[in-house]
Write a protein that holds these residues in place. Sequence first.
Motif, PDB file in Angstrom:
ATOM      1  N   LEU B  50       0.760  -1.076  -0.459  1.00 29.39           N
ATOM      2  CA  LEU B  50      -0.474   0.102   0.006  1.00 29.39           C
ATOM      3  C   LEU B  50       0.697   1.206   0.347  1.00 29.39           C
ATOM      4  CD1 LEU B  50      -3.113  -0.943   2.729  1.00 29.39           C
ATOM      5  CD2 LEU B  50      -3.087  -0.262  -0.503  1.00 29.39           C
ATOM      6  N   ALA B  51       2.245   1.205   1.447  1.00 33.34           N
ATOM      7  CA  ALA B  51       2.596   1.980   1.500  1.00 33.34           C
ATOM      8  C   ALA B  51       3.538   2.888   0.003  1.00 33.34           C
ATOM      9  CB  ALA B  51       3.895   2.043   1.602  1.00 33.34           C
ATOM     10  N   VAL B  52       3.723   1.867  -0.853  1.00 38.35           N
ATOM     11  CA  VAL B  52       4.407   1.763  -2.590  1.00 38.35           C
ATOM     12  C   VAL B  52       3.256   3.038  -3.481  1.00 38.35           C
ATOM     13  CG1 VAL B  52       5.506   0.784  -4.615  1.00 38.35           C
ATOM     14  CG2 VAL B  52       6.182   0.442  -1.951  1.00 38.35           C
ATOM     15  N   VAL B 175       8.785   0.058   5.759  1.00 38.63           N
ATOM     16  CA  VAL B 175       7.647   0.269   6.374  1.00 38.63           C
ATOM     17  C   VAL B 175       6.871  -1.323   7.203  1.00 38.63           C
ATOM     18  CG1 VAL B 175       6.016  -0.168   5.156  1.00 38.63           C
ATOM     19  CG2 VAL B 175       7.385   1.871   4.413  1.00 38.63           C
ATOM     20  N   LEU B 176       5.492  -0.836   7.516  1.00 41.02           N
ATOM     21  CA  LEU B 176       4.757  -1.756   8.916  1.00 41.02           C
ATOM     22  C   LEU B 176       3.761  -0.976   8.957  1.00 41.02           C
ATOM     23  CD1 LEU B 176       7.842  -3.135  11.991  1.00 41.02           C
ATOM     24  CD2 LEU B 176       6.976  -4.327   9.803  1.00 41.02           C
ATOM     25  N   LEU B 183       1.015   8.514   4.155  1.00 40.17           N
ATOM     26  CA  LEU B 183       0.658   8.233   3.570  1.00 40.17           C
ATOM     27  C   LEU B 183      -0.391   8.532   2.374  1.00 40.17           C
ATOM     28  CD1 LEU B 183       3.676   5.549   2.135  1.00 40.17           C
ATOM     29  CD2 LEU B 183       3.135   8.451   1.888  1.00 40.17           C
ATOM     30  N   TRP B 184      -1.901   8.028   3.433  1.00 44.92           N
ATOM     31  CA  TRP B 184      -2.288   8.508   3.424  1.00 44.92           C
ATOM     32  C   TRP B 184      -3.402   9.737   3.429  1.00 44.92           C
ATOM     33  CZ3 TRP B 184      -5.718   4.978   1.394  1.00 44.92           C
ATOM     34  CH2 TRP B 184      -5.722   3.670   1.468  1.00 44.92           C
ATOM     35  N   THR B 237       8.965  12.718   4.831  1.00 44.15           N
ATOM     36  CA  THR B 237       9.055  11.398   6.624  1.00 44.15           C
ATOM     37  C   THR B 237       9.063   9.934   6.814  1.00 44.15           C
ATOM     38  OG1 THR B 237       7.084  12.606   6.568  1.00 44.15           O
ATOM     39  CG2 THR B 237       8.961  14.110   7.388  1.00 44.15           C
ATOM     40  N   THR B 238       7.731   9.595   5.863  1.00 41.19           N
ATOM     41  CA  THR B 238       7.715   8.091   5.949  1.00 41.19           C
ATOM     42  C   THR B 238       8.004   7.274   5.157  1.00 41.19           C
ATOM     43  OG1 THR B 238       5.477   8.879   5.361  1.00 41.19           O
ATOM     44  CG2 THR B 238       5.830   6.495   6.057  1.00 41.19           C
TER      45      THR B 238
END
Lengths: 252, 317, 317
Positions: B50-52, B175-176, B183-184, B237-238
Motif C-alpha cells: 500500500l505504501a508503495v 514500512v510496517l 501516506l494516506w 518523512t515516511t
Amino acid sequence: MIRISGLSHRIGKSAILHDISADLPKGKLTALIGPNGAGKSTLLRLIGRLEPLQSGSVTLDGADLSRTPTDQLALRMAVLGQQTAIASRLRLRELVGFGRWPHHKGRPRPRDLEVVNQALAAFSLDDLADRFIDEISGGQAQRAYLAMTVAQETDWLLLDEPLNNLDMAHARSLMARLGELVRVGGKSVVTVIHEVNYAAAWADHVVAMKQGRIVAQGSPYEVLTSETLSMLYDTPVGVGSHRGRPLVLHHV
Amino acid sequence: MRLLPAAMLVLAGLSVASLTIGAASVSILEATRDPWAALVLMESRLPRTLAVILTGAALAVAGVVLQALVRNRFVGPETTGTAESATLGLLAVTILFPASPLWVKMVAASLAAMLGTALFVAVIRRLPMREVMLVPIAGLVLSGVIGAIATFIGWQTDLLQYVNGWLMSGEFSGVLAGRYELLWVAAVAAGLAWFAADRFAILGLGDSVATGLGLSPGAVMRLGLAVVAVVTAMVITTVGLIPFVGLVVPNIVARIMGDNLRASIPVVAVFGAVLLLTCDLIGRLIRFPYEIPVGTILGVVGAVIFLWLLYRRPAHG
Amino acid sequence: MNKRLVLWVLAGVLALAAAIWLLQGLPDGQARAFVLKLRTERLVGLLLVGISTGMATILFQTVAANRVLTPQIMGFDALYMLMQTLLVAAFGIAGFAGLPAGVKFTGEVAVMVLLAAALFGTLLGQGVRDIPRTILTGVILGILFRSLNTFVGRVLDPNEFAVVQQASFASFSKIDAALLPAAGALTLIGAAAAMLMASRLDVLGLGRDPAVSLGLHHRRVVLAALAIVALLVSVSTALIGPVTFFGLIVAGLTHGLTHSACHRVLLPASAMIAAITLILGQTVFERVLGQAAFLSVVIEFAGGLFFLLLLIKGRIR
C-alpha cells in the motif's frame, strides 16, 4: 459601454499610459491602432483585468472592474492576449472546451459541447479537433484560441492582435466573422490591430494611440485621414477610398 | 480510453507479486489458516505494498500539478527544492520544539516545503521566458543549496542521521503497519488535485488565459503549491526521497494522452504506482534476500528515461 | 593592469599565503619538524587541488564555449567515482585494491581519461548548440552515475554500504598523503599539456566555425582538452572528493581579475587563484575559526548561489 477614466500605468520607471479617458461604444467593432510601443496592448490588458489597475478606473456596462468578482467578469467579457508558446499538450477540442469553463465550472452540459462544436466549425477547425496544439501550425493555434474566446459567449470580446500568424484568407475571414458577431450577434468587440487597413475595412470605431496617449478617436473616416495617420506614424501616409471605405496607402 | 483499465490490471498483478515476495518465506494463500502468514501479510506485506502504491501515485500527481504550475515539463517535486525545504522545516521544528507532536512536525514540514517551492517559482519567473531547460537546472541547483544548508545544520546538531534518512535514496523496507499511514494524507492531497484538475489545466495555459476565464492565478498557484508540498513532505518523512517518479510519469502520460488533467490525473496516478512498485520489486529481487533501496533503482531507471525524454524527437507533426 | 603583472602579483600572494600556512603558530622543540612536515604535505595537496580545479574549469569552459559550466556540474567527478567502483567490481577487491596507492590511482586516471574523452567528446565535440540542454544532460548523467555507483556498491556488498557513501562529501582537510607523488606527477603532466596547447585553446575559444576556418583541427583539440580535464578532475576528486561549484568561483574570479582571453594568462592565473583561495580559506577556518570542515560547505554554498545569480542575470550564454 466600456468607460475608461483617468487611467495611467507605469512599468518600472517608464510610464506606459498617461491619464487616458475614453468611452468604447457597445455593439460596435472598435479597433485600437498606433505605432509600436503606443500602449495599445497595455490598455487592452488593463481593460481585460489581465494587469492590475494602478490608477484610474474602468467600468464595463456600469460595473466597476476592480469591484466585480473575476469569475463574473468572465461571463461578460472574454480576453485573448498575445499567445506565447504553451507547454500544455491539449487537443483542440479540449482547449476550446475550456472557453466554456466559466459557465460550467467543470461539469459540461450538452449545451456546452454544442457551443464548442459551433466554435470549432466557425473557425474551420472541425478536422483538427482531435489534434494536439503542439502538432499544428501557428495560424491554426491562433484560430483555436479565437474559437476558445468566442466559445466563452460573452457580450464583450477583447482581442490583442488576433491577426497574428494568420494568412490573408484567414485574416479576412476572421474580420468578417467579428463583424458578423457585432452586427448579427449583438456583441461588442475591442481589438488591437497592427495593420491599419483591416481597421479601415471593418471597424465601426477607431481609437488611435501614440506614446501612451489617445490622439484621435471616432469613425474610420474621421480618424483614418492622411493628416492623422502621418502624424501618428511619423511618416507620410496617403489615404484613398475603396468600396466606400478608407484605403490607407502606407506601403508606397 | 482503454489505458486506465489496462494499467490498473498491471498494477493489480504487481500488487499480488509484491504481497508474495519477501524475506520471510510464507505463502499468502495460507493466510486464512496460518496465523504467522496472516501476521506477515497484515503487518508487513500489505502495508508495504500500500505504501508503495500511495507514494507512487501521490508523487506522480504532485509532479503533474507542479509541471502545470511552472509550465515546464522537466521539473518534479524532487528537483525544485521542495523535499530539501521540507527537511529544513522538520529540522527546525525538531531542534526548536523537540517535544512537539507528529502533526505539528508535519505541518511545519509542509509549510517549509511550500515556501521552498514558492521560492523556486519566484526564481524561475526571473529567467528568460524561452529557456525551457534553464528551469530544471535552476531547480536542481536550488535543491543543492537548500540541501547543503540542511545537511550542515543536521551535522552541527547531531541530527545528520535523520537528514540522511529524509534526503538519501528512499526505501520501503522499514514500512510496517502503523508506520506508513501518513501516506494516506499524501493520497488525499493528490485526490484534491484531481478535484481541481481543470483549474490547474487552465493555469497551465498561462496567467492571461486563466484570468480571462475568471480564475485567480494566485489562488490556483497556492492550492497547487499546497498539494505538491503536502505530498512531498509526507513522502520524505515516511520513506525518504524518491527521485524521478514525479518527473517522468507525467511526461510519459502527456505524450500518450495529452494534458487534459481531469482525464489524465487518474492515469498519471496509476502509472506512478506501477513504476514505483516495479522498481521496488526489482530492488527486492535483484540481490535477494538483501534489498536495494528503490530510490537507487529509480535513480538509474529514471535518469535513463529522462535522458530519453530530453533527446527524443519532439512530438510535433 | 598589465597581464604579466597580474601573474606576478598572484604568485606573490600565493607565496605569502603558503608562508603563513606553514609558519603561523609553529610550535617549538621536537614537535616543530613533525608539524612542518604535516603542513607541507597538506600544502602540496591544496596546491595540487587548486591547480587541477582551476585549470580544469578554464579548459572545460573554453571547450564548451560557456562561462557557467564546471566539469563537475557536467558529472565528471561522478563518472570518476563510478569508474572506481566498477574497477573494484571488475578486478576483484583483493587484486586491485592490493596495488600500491600510486599505481592504482594512475590506472584509474588512465581509464577515466579514455571514458571521459569518449563520452563528453560525443556530447561536446561538435560545439554546443543548445547549451541549457547540454547542461541538463550533464546534471542528469551525474545523477545516473551516482545512482549506478550506489547500485553497484549495493549489489557487490549489501552490508558494507557505508564505504561507498563516505566518498560523497568533499573535505579539504583529509588529503591522503600516499596519493601525493602520483597526483603531483599527473597534475604536472596535465598542467604542462594545457600550457603547451594554450595558443590553440585561444583559437578554440573563438567558437567552432572561426576555429575551423583558421585551420584548427577542431575535434582533435576538443578531445585533447577533454582528456586533460578528465585527468585533472580525477586528481582533485581523488584528493578531496566532489566539489561542484568551486571551479565556478575560481573561473569567475580569474576572468574578473585578468580580463583576458589568452590562455597563457588564464590557466596559470586560475591555478594560483584557486590555490590561494584554498590555502587562505583553510588557514582562516582551521586556525582562526576552529571549524576546518566549514570551508567546503561555505565554498559550495557560495558557488551554488553564484551559479543561480548568473542564471537569473541571463549570463548563461
